[in-house]
Enzyme design. Sequence first.
Site, short mmCIF file in Angstrom:
data_model
loop_
_atom_site.label_atom_id
_atom_site.label_comp_id
_atom_site.label_asym_id
_atom_site.label_seq_id
_atom_site.Cartn_x
_atom_site.Cartn_y
_atom_site.Cartn_z
CG ASP A 216 38.55 42.27 44.40
OD1 ASP A 216 38.75 41.10 45.47
OD2 ASP A 216 38.18 42.07 43.23
CD GLU A 303 33.86 30.83 45.41
OE1 GLU A 303 34.11 32.06 45.15
OE2 GLU A 303 33.42 30.27 44.32
#
Length: 357
Positions: A216, A303
């Site tokens: 996306d 992350e």
Amino acid sequence: MESNHYCCIIYKIWQFFIRSLYLICHSRIILVFGLLFVVWQSYNNFEAQKELYRLARESLEAIRADLITLKNIHEPLYVHVPPSAETCSCASEYNKIGNVSSDYPTIYTITPTFARPLQKAELTRISQTFLLAPNFHWIVVEDSPNKTSLVTNFLAQSGLNYTHLYAPTPSKHKPGKNEPKWKHPRGVEQRNVALRWIRANLNERHNGVIYFADDDNTYSRHLFQEIRKVKRVGIWPVGLVGGLMVEGPICDKVTKKVTGFKTAWATNRPFPIDMAGFAINLQVILEKKNAEFSYKTLNGLHENHILRQVTTREELEGLANGCTKVYVWHTQTSTPDLHAEKKLEKQGKSTNSVIEV
């Protein structure tokens, strides 16, 4: 009597002469027509040979184009621009990208994906950019108990070098019917399966960089030039994420070392950066054999979880012109309103019953 005899001899001589002349002329006419016929046939053969040569050349060019696509543009690619024309910067950059050396690192891009109305559209959009990146290997992992025909067919026609995997997210880690989706992280299982595939199929002899590219996002072709520069762990800004126009590292103008971060969400994160804002050298992934994502990590901190296992802040390599350029955006295409389609589905008249969208 004697005069008649002479007349008869003269007549026979004249007859012989006329007949010889006739035969000579007749043979020359035949010869001329024969020569004309040979010339005409030669011309026709020449035209036929020329047409066959043209068809053969076009066929070879078509085969070469297909081979280039199948090999992910591993061969040098040149965009011809007439000498008299002005070479635009876009053509120059495309030539530069297409003519990379074969020893350049391969970019292994990991993309988790799941079935939804926008899935094919999202994959189509990002694949068009990926086609501009030479030495590119796309690892697409479906959140599914098996490979779907939609993704299988799409990848087969994408023109990219790819690996198609699947790994369903365990039901206990999926959001309930009325539970917010943000409470449960997406892509954990799929990214881990891709990392395991990399460790099982690649080794120290391979030259590559690992990048996590969600379907996306929006990617610039310039991003892949930056990814190739990664020695261990590279980092760069990401647009439209974390409630900011730009979230990412702040780099020293001289040393290019990361000195801080632009962030507005969870500012105490060790690595306040989006998943699209970093890449890890293949050798680091092979060294850190246990580095993976975890379901125990809070959403939005994945992350940090993977980066803490492979690097430190001091080791980060600030890229994208000293962390001043944005080459990737967290665009998150909005879900379309398909209320009319749902009504048709109830009537058994779905618009995509025989058309794949």
